[in-house]
Design a protein around this motif. Sequence first.
Motif, PDB file in Angstrom:
ATOM      1  N   UNK A   1      44.823 -35.525 -36.488  1.00  0.00           N
ATOM      2  CA  UNK A   1      44.867 -34.686 -37.665  1.00  0.00           C
ATOM      3  C   UNK A   1      43.488 -34.108 -37.971  1.00  0.00           C
ATOM      4  N   UNK A   2      43.414 -32.827 -38.076  1.00  0.00           N
ATOM      5  CA  UNK A   2      42.188 -32.149 -38.455  1.00  0.00           C
ATOM      6  C   UNK A   2      42.220 -31.905 -39.952  1.00  0.00           C
ATOM      7  N   UNK A   3      41.161 -32.293 -40.658  1.00  0.00           N
ATOM      8  CA  UNK A   3      41.167 -32.069 -42.106  1.00  0.00           C
ATOM      9  C   UNK A   3      41.173 -30.572 -42.425  1.00  0.00           C
ATOM     10  N   UNK A   4      41.910 -30.224 -43.478  1.00  0.00           N
ATOM     11  CA  UNK A   4      41.969 -28.825 -43.902  1.00  0.00           C
ATOM     12  C   UNK A   4      40.711 -28.478 -44.672  1.00  0.00           C
ATOM     13  N   UNK A   5      40.065 -27.404 -44.273  1.00  0.00           N
ATOM     14  CA  UNK A   5      38.893 -26.935 -45.013  1.00  0.00           C
ATOM     15  C   UNK A   5      39.301 -25.975 -46.114  1.00  0.00           C
ATOM     16  N   UNK A   6      40.415 -25.274 -45.890  1.00  0.00           N
ATOM     17  CA  UNK A   6      40.949 -24.390 -46.922  1.00  0.00           C
ATOM     18  C   UNK A   6      42.466 -24.383 -46.790  1.00  0.00           C
ATOM     19  N   UNK A   7      43.118 -24.043 -47.853  1.00  0.00           N
ATOM     20  CA  UNK A   7      44.576 -23.973 -47.848  1.00  0.00           C
ATOM     21  C   UNK A   7      44.993 -22.589 -48.328  1.00  0.00           C
ATOM     22  N   UNK A   8      46.176 -22.150 -47.926  1.00  0.00           N
ATOM     23  CA  UNK A   8      46.631 -20.826 -48.373  1.00  0.00           C
ATOM     24  C   UNK A   8      46.927 -20.815 -49.865  1.00  0.00           C
ATOM     25  N   UNK A   9      46.850 -19.630 -50.442  1.00  0.00           N
ATOM     26  CA  UNK A   9      47.172 -19.498 -51.867  1.00  0.00           C
ATOM     27  C   UNK A   9      48.673 -19.372 -52.079  1.00  0.00           C
ATOM     28  N   UNK A  10      49.422 -19.013 -51.010  1.00  0.00           N
ATOM     29  CA  UNK A  10      50.871 -18.890 -51.087  1.00  0.00           C
ATOM     30  C   UNK A  10      51.487 -19.349 -49.771  1.00  0.00           C
ATOM     31  N   UNK A  11      52.532 -20.170 -49.874  1.00  0.00           N
ATOM     32  CA  UNK A  11      53.308 -20.590 -48.710  1.00  0.00           C
ATOM     33  C   UNK A  11      54.759 -20.224 -48.989  1.00  0.00           C
ATOM     34  N   UNK A  12      55.359 -19.464 -48.060  1.00  0.00           N
ATOM     35  CA  UNK A  12      56.737 -19.011 -48.218  1.00  0.00           C
ATOM     36  C   UNK A  12      57.595 -19.660 -47.136  1.00  0.00           C
ATOM     37  N   UNK A  13      58.685 -20.276 -47.565  1.00  0.00           N
ATOM     38  CA  UNK A  13      59.640 -20.879 -46.646  1.00  0.00           C
ATOM     39  C   UNK A  13      60.876 -20.002 -46.578  1.00  0.00           C
ATOM     40  N   UNK A  14      61.275 -19.619 -45.376  1.00  0.00           N
ATOM     41  CA  UNK A  14      62.566 -18.964 -45.201  1.00  0.00           C
ATOM     42  C   UNK A  14      63.623 -20.066 -45.287  1.00  0.00           C
ATOM     43  N   UNK A  15      64.814 -19.736 -45.737  1.00  0.00           N
ATOM     44  CA  UNK A  15      65.855 -20.750 -45.904  1.00  0.00           C
ATOM     45  C   UNK A  15      66.679 -20.960 -44.630  1.00  0.00           C
ATOM     46  N   UNK A  16      67.553 -20.015 -44.319  1.00  0.00           N
ATOM     47  CA  UNK A  16      68.490 -20.177 -43.203  1.00  0.00           C
ATOM     48  C   UNK A  16      67.772 -20.283 -41.855  1.00  0.00           C
ATOM     49  N   UNK A  17      68.085 -21.346 -41.144  1.00  0.00           N
ATOM     50  CA  UNK A  17      67.544 -21.632 -39.813  1.00  0.00           C
ATOM     51  C   UNK A  17      66.035 -21.802 -39.775  1.00  0.00           C
ATOM     52  N   UNK A  18      65.437 -22.064 -40.928  1.00  0.00           N
ATOM     53  CA  UNK A  18      64.024 -22.440 -40.997  1.00  0.00           C
ATOM     54  C   UNK A  18      63.900 -23.718 -41.808  1.00  0.00           C
ATOM     55  N   UNK A  19      64.432 -23.677 -43.026  1.00  0.00           N
ATOM     56  CA  UNK A  19      64.433 -24.862 -43.877  1.00  0.00           C
ATOM     57  C   UNK A  19      65.677 -25.702 -43.625  1.00  0.00           C
ATOM     58  N   UNK A  20      66.799 -25.009 -43.448  1.00  0.00           N
ATOM     59  CA  UNK A  20      68.065 -25.728 -43.237  1.00  0.00           C
ATOM     60  C   UNK A  20      68.959 -25.011 -42.253  1.00  0.00           C
ATOM     61  N   UNK A  21      70.016 -25.715 -41.865  1.00  0.00           N
ATOM     62  CA  UNK A  21      71.041 -25.176 -40.976  1.00  0.00           C
ATOM     63  C   UNK A  21      72.392 -25.676 -41.449  1.00  0.00           C
ATOM     64  N   UNK A  22      73.450 -24.919 -41.313  1.00  0.00           N
ATOM     65  CA  UNK A  22      73.585 -23.608 -40.701  1.00  0.00           C
ATOM     66  C   UNK A  22      73.171 -22.511 -41.675  1.00  0.00           C
ATOM     67  N   UNK A  23      73.230 -21.272 -41.182  1.00  0.00           N
ATOM     68  CA  UNK A  23      73.024 -20.144 -42.077  1.00  0.00           C
ATOM     69  C   UNK A  23      74.194 -20.105 -43.052  1.00  0.00           C
ATOM     70  N   UNK A  24      73.911 -19.754 -44.290  1.00  0.00           N
ATOM     71  CA  UNK A  24      74.946 -19.831 -45.326  1.00  0.00           C
ATOM     72  C   UNK A  24      76.138 -18.930 -45.048  1.00  0.00           C
ATOM     73  N   UNK A  25      75.927 -17.815 -44.381  1.00  0.00           N
ATOM     74  CA  UNK A  25      77.075 -16.935 -44.096  1.00  0.00           C
ATOM     75  C   UNK A  25      78.088 -17.612 -43.181  1.00  0.00           C
ATOM     76  N   UNK A  26      77.663 -18.635 -42.456  1.00  0.00           N
ATOM     77  CA  UNK A  26      78.559 -19.338 -41.551  1.00  0.00           C
ATOM     78  C   UNK A  26      79.527 -20.258 -42.292  1.00  0.00           C
ATOM     79  N   UNK A  27      79.359 -20.380 -43.584  1.00  0.00           N
ATOM     80  CA  UNK A  27      80.201 -21.272 -44.394  1.00  0.00           C
ATOM     81  C   UNK A  27      81.225 -20.484 -45.207  1.00  0.00           C
ATOM     82  N   UNK A  28      81.692 -19.392 -44.656  1.00  0.00           N
ATOM     83  CA  UNK A  28      82.645 -18.529 -45.376  1.00  0.00           C
ATOM     84  C   UNK A  28      83.915 -19.262 -45.777  1.00  0.00           C
ATOM     85  N   UNK A  29      84.317 -20.253 -44.984  1.00  0.00           N
ATOM     86  CA  UNK A  29      85.524 -21.018 -45.308  1.00  0.00           C
ATOM     87  C   UNK A  29      85.385 -21.674 -46.687  1.00  0.00           C
TER      88      UNK A  29
END
Length: 94
Positions: free
Chosen positions: A1-29
């Motif tokens: 582990x390398x210590x962080x010297x700086x961190x971003x001011x904003x972190x954006x997480x995409x939802x479908x197939x990045x944070x979770x699975x499946x993509x929500x459109x696949x749950x049409x049932x």
Amino acid sequence: NTPLKSVPSLIVFDLDNTLWTPELYQLRKLQRNNQYPVAHKDVKLFPAARDVINAIKKDPENKFSNTKFAVASRTKSVEWAHDLLDQFELRDLF
């Protein structure tokens, strides 16, 4: 582990197939039956995503205290996405 010297001011997480699975459109049932997806059953967090979020939440040095977090998604199931963030206990991060 390398210590962080700086961190971003904003972190954006995409939802479908990045944070979770499946993509929500696949749950049409579920949508046709007027049901919401259930976290850990219908939709699962990717283990690496969970690890990153837990590392941020539990950071003992509080390096991310000034970092803003957001989610991005092209889903048309916005209510489902918000509900799943609540079910996964992630809403407070975003």
